[in-house]
Design an enzyme around this catalytic site. Structure first.
Site, PDB file in Angstrom:
ATOM      1  N   HIS A  28       9.657  -2.286   3.338  1.00 35.11           N
ATOM      2  CA  HIS A  28       8.938  -1.562   4.384  1.00 35.11           C
ATOM      3  C   HIS A  28       8.613  -2.500   5.537  1.00 35.11           C
ATOM      4  CE1 HIS A  28       5.153  -3.342   3.113  1.00 35.11           C
ATOM      5  NE2 HIS A  28       5.238  -2.810   1.901  1.00 35.11           N
ATOM      6  N   HIS A  31       7.316  -6.120   4.775  1.00 34.12           N
ATOM      7  CA  HIS A  31       8.300  -7.107   4.323  1.00 34.12           C
ATOM      8  C   HIS A  31       9.139  -7.583   5.507  1.00 34.12           C
ATOM      9  CE1 HIS A  31       7.955  -4.328   0.664  1.00 34.12           C
ATOM     10  NE2 HIS A  31       7.299  -5.424   0.339  1.00 34.12           N
ATOM     11  N   CYS A 137      -3.782  -7.377 -13.467  1.00 33.05           N
ATOM     12  CA  CYS A 137      -3.290  -6.357 -12.525  1.00 33.05           C
ATOM     13  C   CYS A 137      -1.772  -6.428 -12.500  1.00 33.05           C
ATOM     14  CB  CYS A 137      -3.843  -6.580 -11.122  1.00 33.05           C
ATOM     15  SG  CYS A 137      -3.023  -5.505  -9.917  1.00 33.05           S
ATOM     16  N   CYS A 140      -0.271  -7.007  -8.931  1.00 30.12           N
ATOM     17  CA  CYS A 140      -0.258  -8.423  -8.521  1.00 30.12           C
ATOM     18  C   CYS A 140       0.521  -9.281  -9.498  1.00 30.12           C
ATOM     19  CB  CYS A 140      -1.675  -8.996  -8.451  1.00 30.12           C
ATOM     20  SG  CYS A 140      -2.741  -8.258  -7.218  1.00 30.12           S
ATOM     21  N   CYS A 162      -8.432  -3.439  -9.195  1.00 35.26           N
ATOM     22  CA  CYS A 162      -7.956  -4.594  -8.415  1.00 35.26           C
ATOM     23  C   CYS A 162      -8.337  -4.378  -6.956  1.00 35.26           C
ATOM     24  CB  CYS A 162      -6.429  -4.708  -8.549  1.00 35.26           C
ATOM     25  SG  CYS A 162      -5.698  -5.801  -7.324  1.00 35.26           S
ATOM     26  N   HIS A 165      -4.873  -3.734  -4.970  1.00 31.98           N
ATOM     27  CA  HIS A 165      -4.099  -2.516  -5.249  1.00 31.98           C
ATOM     28  C   HIS A 165      -4.941  -1.262  -5.428  1.00 31.98           C
ATOM     29  CE1 HIS A 165      -1.011  -5.583  -5.940  1.00 31.98           C
ATOM     30  NE2 HIS A 165      -0.202  -4.638  -5.521  1.00 31.98           N
ATOM     31  N   LYS A 313      -4.087  -2.510   4.077  1.00 33.77           N
ATOM     32  CA  LYS A 313      -2.816  -3.208   4.071  1.00 33.77           C
ATOM     33  C   LYS A 313      -1.688  -2.190   3.916  1.00 33.77           C
ATOM     34  CE  LYS A 313      -0.138  -6.522   1.399  1.00 33.77           C
ATOM     35  NZ  LYS A 313       0.439  -6.354   0.089  1.00 33.77           N
ATOM     36  N   LYS A 316       3.728   0.545   0.237  1.00 35.71           N
ATOM     37  CA  LYS A 316       4.636   1.656   0.012  1.00 35.71           C
ATOM     38  C   LYS A 316       3.874   2.986  -0.001  1.00 35.71           C
ATOM     39  CE  LYS A 316       6.323   3.995  -3.532  1.00 35.71           C
ATOM     40  NZ  LYS A 316       5.773   4.180  -4.853  1.00 35.71           N
TER      41      LYS A 316
HETATM   42  N1  MSP Z   1       7.557 -11.178  -5.389  1.00 31.28           N
HETATM   43  C1  MSP Z   1       6.346 -11.651  -4.825  1.00 31.28           C
HETATM   44  C2  MSP Z   1       6.582 -12.904  -4.003  1.00 31.28           C
HETATM   45  C3  MSP Z   1       7.190 -14.044  -4.745  1.00 31.28           C
HETATM   46  S1  MSP Z   1       7.478 -15.409  -3.713  1.00 31.28           S
HETATM   47  C4  MSP Z   1       7.886 -16.660  -4.723  1.00 31.28           C
HETATM   48  C5  MSP Z   1       5.760 -10.574  -3.918  1.00 31.28           C
HETATM   49  N2  MSP Z   1       6.635  -9.672  -3.456  1.00 31.28           N
HETATM   50  S2  MSP Z   1       6.287  -8.436  -2.494  1.00 31.28           S
HETATM   51  O1  MSP Z   1       7.455  -7.591  -2.464  1.00 31.28           O
HETATM   52  O2  MSP Z   1       5.060  -7.833  -2.892  1.00 31.28           O
HETATM   53  O3  MSP Z   1       6.217  -8.990  -1.046  1.00 31.28           O
HETATM   54  C6  MSP Z   1       5.234  -9.807  -0.638  1.00 31.28           C
HETATM   55  C7  MSP Z   1       5.368 -10.221   0.807  1.00 31.28           C
HETATM   56  O4  MSP Z   1       5.805  -9.183   1.680  1.00 31.28           O
HETATM   57  C8  MSP Z   1       4.003 -10.572   1.342  1.00 31.28           C
HETATM   58  O5  MSP Z   1       3.563 -11.807   0.949  1.00 31.28           O
HETATM   59  C9  MSP Z   1       4.273 -10.505   2.818  1.00 31.28           C
HETATM   60  O6  MSP Z   1       4.963 -11.647   3.212  1.00 31.28           O
HETATM   61  C10 MSP Z   1       5.131  -9.268   2.915  1.00 31.28           C
HETATM   62  N3  MSP Z   1       4.289  -8.080   3.090  1.00 31.28           N
HETATM   63  C11 MSP Z   1       4.198  -7.008   2.249  1.00 31.28           C
HETATM   64  N4  MSP Z   1       3.331  -6.098   2.782  1.00 31.28           N
HETATM   65  C12 MSP Z   1       2.848  -6.566   3.942  1.00 31.28           C
HETATM   66  C13 MSP Z   1       2.012  -6.062   4.941  1.00 31.28           C
HETATM   67  N5  MSP Z   1       1.448  -4.885   4.881  1.00 31.28           N
HETATM   68  N6  MSP Z   1       1.820  -6.839   6.028  1.00 31.28           N
HETATM   69  C14 MSP Z   1       2.417  -8.051   6.176  1.00 31.28           C
HETATM   70  N7  MSP Z   1       3.204  -8.555   5.266  1.00 31.28           N
HETATM   71  C15 MSP Z   1       3.405  -7.872   4.101  1.00 31.28           C
HETATM   72  O7  MSP Z   1       4.589 -10.610  -3.662  1.00 31.28           O
END
Ligand code: MSP
Length: 537
Positions: A28, A31, A137, A140, A162, A165, A313, A316
């Site tokens: 999304h 990411h 969680c 997380c 959490c 979440h 935040k 999804k």
């Molecule tokens: N798989 C772990 C990360 C492992 S790294 C060794 C994870 N994945 S995640 O799919 O949840 O993606 C996390 C990252 O996506 C966040 O740390 C951030 O960089 C980005 N973001 C996800 N949602 C976000 C927002 N709403 N805003 C900004 N960045 C965000 O955690």
């Protein structure tokens, strides 16, 4: 994925990583925000002529993925393959992300090395067997401390939830292997102290320092209640905790225990880009793992803020249905890459709004920048048949433009290239665009053109040459942010024939004046930023 051509350059690479993303769902806006930031940063360094390595990938083990796959009636591997092929890789291609590698934690090149790393820690007595019971969680993939939980309300009344979440935690009781994380507090604090830039921004740094000062607990690094993970090599009833597995991607992807030459020239990362939600894993656990192995620590952990929707935040579940592709189909890929970095100070939270995007697109991209490019090309066409005229160096007004370009290059290079202040760097470039617009408005070339004296003609040539050269500099500076439109501008200036490929133009030379030779063919190319259609319903 494109090669950087950096192989021949030798020496250390500027190595930047994104988090590896969970494949429980499609990507999304949040990411894409982190991944675009990394792409701009690495393109910037490539444009400086540096050797660069940009890594992204996917995190495919753990309970979260397993449950999602089960709910969809497929194996976790099938689920991950589908998501990677149909959602993740295509989005990065669509957004013109120029990553050098894409690591998946289910690849053998990764899992073998993870086992070796953990076995090595076990052999060094850094890992021991123990029991643990606590709130966990799954969102997380982390055990929580009681103080980190909230009281549930509504459907979750009476439960602990959490804070991130907003879903209930589960009480897990396991016999696990533990990493002696608690022993690393003092060395970590020393490292933070000696390297003030290690964690960015300052607020994130303070949070980590305070957390570590309170004392660290040992970390459970295995799970035995499910099997979707990398087996613990000495006890195959356990799988390695997904975060240990995941963090190691930064090492396994660049040849850890496999390709010493590659590892040597790349590892450790200069910058780990992370969202602030996963800062602690990167700023505490990851460096402690490296210290335990005697490996060098990364240069910087840079935390970006959250993209917010309705005060929460973006995730999804609360996206209100907006996908990156919904925005790119309306605004274009270049404007998308530009917008989030331009509108939100990196490190701070920011809200996305369709209205704000539209307003900035129209005023800054279409009016300020796009119109400047088309006006200048149109005038060179009209008055000189599209051939860039001979000129002299002009006077005070032209000197101001040349100085303006020097300032834009210096500031943008420091802010984007060094400080990861993307907003500040982009603003420095757009201030220059405004300055050039102001220059044209003041010089009124359309009036000067009516003066047929030799002086008048010389003045007209000077104005249009100055504006064209200024645009040459802008095309180079904006190339890392908006590669497609920069290329269009480059073509319209006839610069490819005269100066070679845009990617080969160096940031540090961008302010050197007089690069476009007289006689260059300038054409009115495609409109850089077309008028927006009505917002789709
Ligand atoms: N798989 C772990 C990360 C492992 S790294 C060794 C994870 N994945 S995640 O799919 O949840 O993606 C996390 C990252 O996506 C966040 O740390 C951030 O960089 C980005 N973001 C996800 N949602 C976000 C927002 N709403 N805003 C900004 N960045 C965000 O955690």
């Amino acid at each position: 994925m494109a090669a950087t051509g950096s192989e021949e350059q030798g020496g250390r690479a500027y190595y930047v990583t994104t988090p590896i993303y969970y494949v429980n769902d499609a990507p999304h806006l949040g990411h894409a925000y982190t991944t675009v930031a990394g792409d701009v940063l690495t393109r910037w360094h490539r444009q400086r002529g540096e050797k660069v390595w940009y890594l992204t990938g996917t995190d495919e083990h753990g309970q979260k993925i397993m449950r999602t796959a089960e709910a969809n009636g497929v194996t976790p591997q099938e689920w991950a393959d589908k998501l990677v092929d149909e959602a993740w890789r295509p989005l990065w291609e669509h957004l013109e992300i120029k990553n050098d590698d894409f690591i998946r934690t289910t690849e053998k090149r990764h899992t073998d090395r993870v086992q070796e790393f953990v076995q090595d820690l076990f052999d060094k007595d850094e890992i021991y067997k123990g029991g643990y019971e606590g709130p966990y969680c799954v969102g997380c993939e982390e055990y929580k401390l009681p103080g980190e939980l909230l009281e549930g309300e509504g459907e979750f009344a009476g439960l602990k939830i959490c804070a991130i979440h907003k879903t209930p935690v589960e009480i897990l009781k396991e016999e696990n292997y533990f990493f002696k994380l608690s022993e690393y507090g003092p060395r970590l604090l020393e490292h933070y102290e000696a390297n003030p830039g290690f964690i960015q921004p300052e607020s994130a740094r303070n949070e980590v320092v305070n957390f570590v000062r309170q004392g660290l607990q040992d970390l459970s690094i295995s799970r035995s209640t499910f099997d979707w993970g990398v087996p613990v090599p000495w006890d195959e009833k356990h799988v390695i905790y997904v975060w240990i597995d995941a963090l190691l991607n930064y090492a396994t992807a660049v040849g850890y225990n496999e390709n010493p030459a590659k590892f040597e020239e790349t590892f450790p990362a200069d910058v780990h880009l992370v969202g602030k939600d996963i800062l602690r894993f990167h700023a505490i656990i990851w460096p402690a793992m490296l210290l335990a192995q005697g490996l060098p620590l990364p240069g910087k952990i840079a935390a970006n803020g959250w993209l917010m929707v309705g005060g929460e935040k973006m995730s999804k579940s609360n996206l209100t249905g907006i996908k990156p592709q919904d925005l790119t189909s309306h605004f274009g890929v270049d404007a998308y890459r530009w917008y989030f970095l331009r509108a939100i100070a990196f490190g701070q939270d920011g809200s996305f709004s369709w209205e704000d995007f539209s307003a900035r697109y129209t005023s800054e991209l279409a009016n300020d920048y796009g119109n400047l490019a088309s006006r200048v090309a149109a005038m060179v066409g009209k008055y000189y048949g599209g051939t860039l005229p001979e000129t002299n160096s002009g006077g005070v007004a032209e000197q101001a433009v040349r100085d303006g370009l020097i300032k834009a290059v210096t500031e943008a290079d420091r802010k984007i290239g060094e400080e990861l202040d993307f907003q500040g760097g982009i603003l420095a470039i757009f201030d220059f665009v405004k300055q050039v617009n102001g220059y044209i408005t003041e010089q009124e070339p359309w009036k000067v053109a009516k003066d047929t004296s030799a002086e008048g003609q010389a003045a007209l040539a000077t104005i249009l040459y100055t504006a064209s050269e200024a645009l040459r500099g802008v095309a180079v500076l904006l190339n890392p942010v908006m590669p497609d439109t920069s290329q269009k501008l480059w073509d319209s200036l006839g610069a490819e024939d005269a100066l070679g490929a845009l990617a080969d133009q160096r940031i540090q030379d961008a302010a050197t004046w007089g690069q476009l030779p007289a006689g260059t063919t300038v054409t009115k190319g495609a409109v850089l930023f077309p008028r927006l259609e009505e917002k789709p319903a």
